[in-house]
Design a protein around this motif. Structure first.
Motif, PDB file in Angstrom:
ATOM      1  N   LYS A  68       1.007  -0.964  -0.485  1.00 31.20           N
ATOM      2  CA  LYS A  68      -0.156   0.018   0.278  1.00 31.20           C
ATOM      3  C   LYS A  68       0.899   1.011   0.194  1.00 31.20           C
ATOM      4  O   LYS A  68       1.456   1.454   1.016  1.00 31.20           O
ATOM      5  CB  LYS A  68      -0.916  -0.089   1.192  1.00 31.20           C
ATOM      6  N   SER A 127       1.114   3.599   2.828  1.00 30.12           N
ATOM      7  CA  SER A 127       0.994   4.183   4.076  1.00 30.12           C
ATOM      8  C   SER A 127       2.234   4.249   4.684  1.00 30.12           C
ATOM      9  O   SER A 127       3.243   3.360   4.738  1.00 30.12           O
ATOM     10  CB  SER A 127       0.696   2.433   4.008  1.00 30.12           C
ATOM     11  N   SER A 152      -3.660  -0.550  -4.735  1.00 26.94           N
ATOM     12  CA  SER A 152      -3.462   0.021  -3.405  1.00 26.94           C
ATOM     13  C   SER A 152      -4.206   0.702  -2.366  1.00 26.94           C
ATOM     14  O   SER A 152      -3.493   1.104  -1.057  1.00 26.94           O
ATOM     15  CB  SER A 152      -2.411   1.260  -4.099  1.00 26.94           C
ATOM     16  N   ILE A 153      -5.220   1.704  -3.235  1.00 30.98           N
ATOM     17  CA  ILE A 153      -5.706   2.293  -1.741  1.00 30.98           C
ATOM     18  C   ILE A 153      -7.199   1.874  -2.069  1.00 30.98           C
ATOM     19  O   ILE A 153      -8.152   2.308  -1.190  1.00 30.98           O
ATOM     20  CB  ILE A 153      -6.056   4.123  -1.873  1.00 30.98           C
ATOM     21  N   PRO A 157      -6.717   3.247   3.139  1.00 32.56           N
ATOM     22  CA  PRO A 157      -6.200   2.119   2.710  1.00 32.56           C
ATOM     23  C   PRO A 157      -6.213   0.335   3.502  1.00 32.56           C
ATOM     24  O   PRO A 157      -7.015  -0.194   3.604  1.00 32.56           O
ATOM     25  CB  PRO A 157      -5.133   1.978   2.555  1.00 32.56           C
ATOM     26  N   ARG A 158      -6.025   1.028   5.215  1.00 28.54           N
ATOM     27  CA  ARG A 158      -5.374   0.304   5.985  1.00 28.54           C
ATOM     28  C   ARG A 158      -7.042   0.286   6.944  1.00 28.54           C
ATOM     29  O   ARG A 158      -7.020  -0.945   7.136  1.00 28.54           O
ATOM     30  CB  ARG A 158      -4.479   0.740   6.900  1.00 28.54           C
TER      31      ARG A 158
END
Length: 437
Positions: free
Chosen positions: A53, A56, A171-172, A320-321
């Motif tokens: 990611k 991040s 990725s996001i 994202p996370r």
């Protein structure tokens, strides 16, 4: 207070700090005979990981986990399950310069005022690292959620809103291909400026049957809200059309019913705190990451003004996370609702499940007595310091009269209440507690 516990009928207790040896979770309401989801836990932890990611943190943990109890020969035993996830990529020395400083936007100020102790190593349990335990626990929650699907994705990053939903960008997680270049540009600009951005997530949950949730204080939307707002960085939540409902009339906001079902879903699949069987829709506000390498005004532990620049390994955006964490908490809240619904509906509850429910209630009783004893001790000290009489017959009568009213409401005999109160009264005297509290 059980601040590290969530759930009443499918409960978890998490532990561990960001830069401690491990984080983990204890699940004390797991049904026996469930194949333990080793692979599923690994999959969910990988989804939460910053690996791959772009925007991040560079702190990448292996997230290898170990099961300490509650599993034998690959299946759950019905005993408490304990899972720990080791921390291997800690760098606590990165935070040595923060020993005396309270970081803006973090929990440092409020937690230090509460506990009088400051874990400056990345915030301790206020760090996003603790969510690894929640995600691991959600794999076991899935045993309650057969045929229920979860989809969560960003609909806003910074001031950019998604115009349409295409295939996800890995990725996001952004799904609008037309605005994706703008989002990437915004995130790169924030990173270059040592700044951060927030956003809004949308979650759609399909397959929840009608009838989950319970009025008045155990509403499904209230418990989902508590679950998701318990995640660090989440500052708002709305269900269905949410705040937009405030601008509508009742004729616009209501969801008409016909024999084939609801004709709209402005309420987001919950009415009166209970699921309707429709899609459950909610939106979640995510604040910008608080750790930014830009000088900010703040104070030290002893209140002296100073400035701070937070350096280290931090995300540009939580978006994202935090998605798998939000889904994990939704699963845990719904598993709790499902477990409760099975009990009140008498849906093939097994003897071990019923015993677990009784054990849970007994545990709550013991905790309630413990909290009562602590408060009564405080009352005794206050009376002593203010030279107030220890005994108050009128107060004792008020207590027993009130208990009798409650007993009558719930169909409990007066004799049972009298016996219980006498036990509490006797123990209070023996332990030198002030009983007329």
């Amino acid at each position: 207070m059980r601040g590290n516990h969530f759930g009443s009928f499918f409960g978890i207790t998490t532990f561990g700090e960001s830069h401690g040896p491990a984080c983990g979770v204890v699940l004390d309401d797991v049904k026996p005979g469930i194949p333990f989801p080793y692979e599923r836990i690994a999959q969910l932890l990988a989804e939460r990981s910053p690996a791959g990611k772009e925007f991040s943190t560079t702190r990448v943990e292996s997230d290898k986990f170990r099961v300490l109890s509650g599993v034998f020969e690959g299946v759950t035993t019905g005993m408490p399950v304990c899972v720990i996830i080791k921390n291997n990529a800690m760098q606590p020395r990165d935070y040595d310069h923060l020993k005396e400083i309270l970081r803006p936007g973090h929990a440092d100020f409020s937690w230090f005022r509460k506990f009088k102790i400051l874990d400056y190593r990345g915030g301790g349990r206020a760090s996003g690292r603790e969510t690894v335990a929640r995600v691991a626990a959600s794999a076991l929650a899935e045993s309650w959620l057969r045929n229920i699907s979860f989809d969560c994705y960003p609909v806003q990053i910074g001031d950019i809103r998604a115009e349409k939903l295409d295939l996800p960008e890995k990725s996001i997680g952004w799904r609008d291909t037309t605005t994706l270049p703008e989002v990437i540009k915004l995130l790169k600009k924030a990173r270059a400026n040592n700044d951060s951005v927030g956003g809004v997530l949308e979650m759609v949950i399909e397959g929840i049957p009608a009838g989950w949730g319970d009025p008045v204080f155990e509403k499904l939307d209230a418990n989902l809200g508590k679950a998701i707002l318990s995640i660090g960085g989440i500052k708002g939540i709305e269900f269905g059309d949410g705040f937009a409902l405030a601008a509508l009339s009742g004729s616009q906001a209501n969801d008409p019913l016909r024999k084939d079902g609801f004709q709209s879903n402005h309420q987001g699949g919950i009415l009166g705190g209970v699921s309707t069987g429709q899609s459950l829709r909610l939106r979640i506000a995510v604040k910008p990451v608080s750790s930014i390498a830009i000088p900010q005004n703040t104070i030290t532990r002893d209140g002296k003004e100073t400035s701070i620049t937070v350096t280290g390994r931090h995300d540009v955006s939580l978006i994202p996370r935090i998605i798998p964490v939000c889904v994990a908490m939704a699963k845990l809240a719904l598993a709790d609702a499902a477990a409760y619904q099975q009990q009140i509906a008498g849906e093939s509850a097994t003897l071990p499940q019923l015993r677990e429910a009784v054990d849970k209630i007994d545990e709550d009783l013991i905790m309630g007595i413990s909290r009562r004893n602590k408060i009564v001790k405080q009352i005794a000290r206050l009376k002593q310091s203010n030279k107030i009489s220890k005994r108050d017959p009128l107060r004792e009568k008020q207590i027993i009269d009130n208990l009798m009213k409650i007993a009558k409401e719930f169909g409990i005999s007066e004799e049972t209440v009298q016996e219980l109160w006498q036990v509490i009264l006797t123990r209070s005297k023996e332990d030198n507690y002030e009983t007329d509290s």
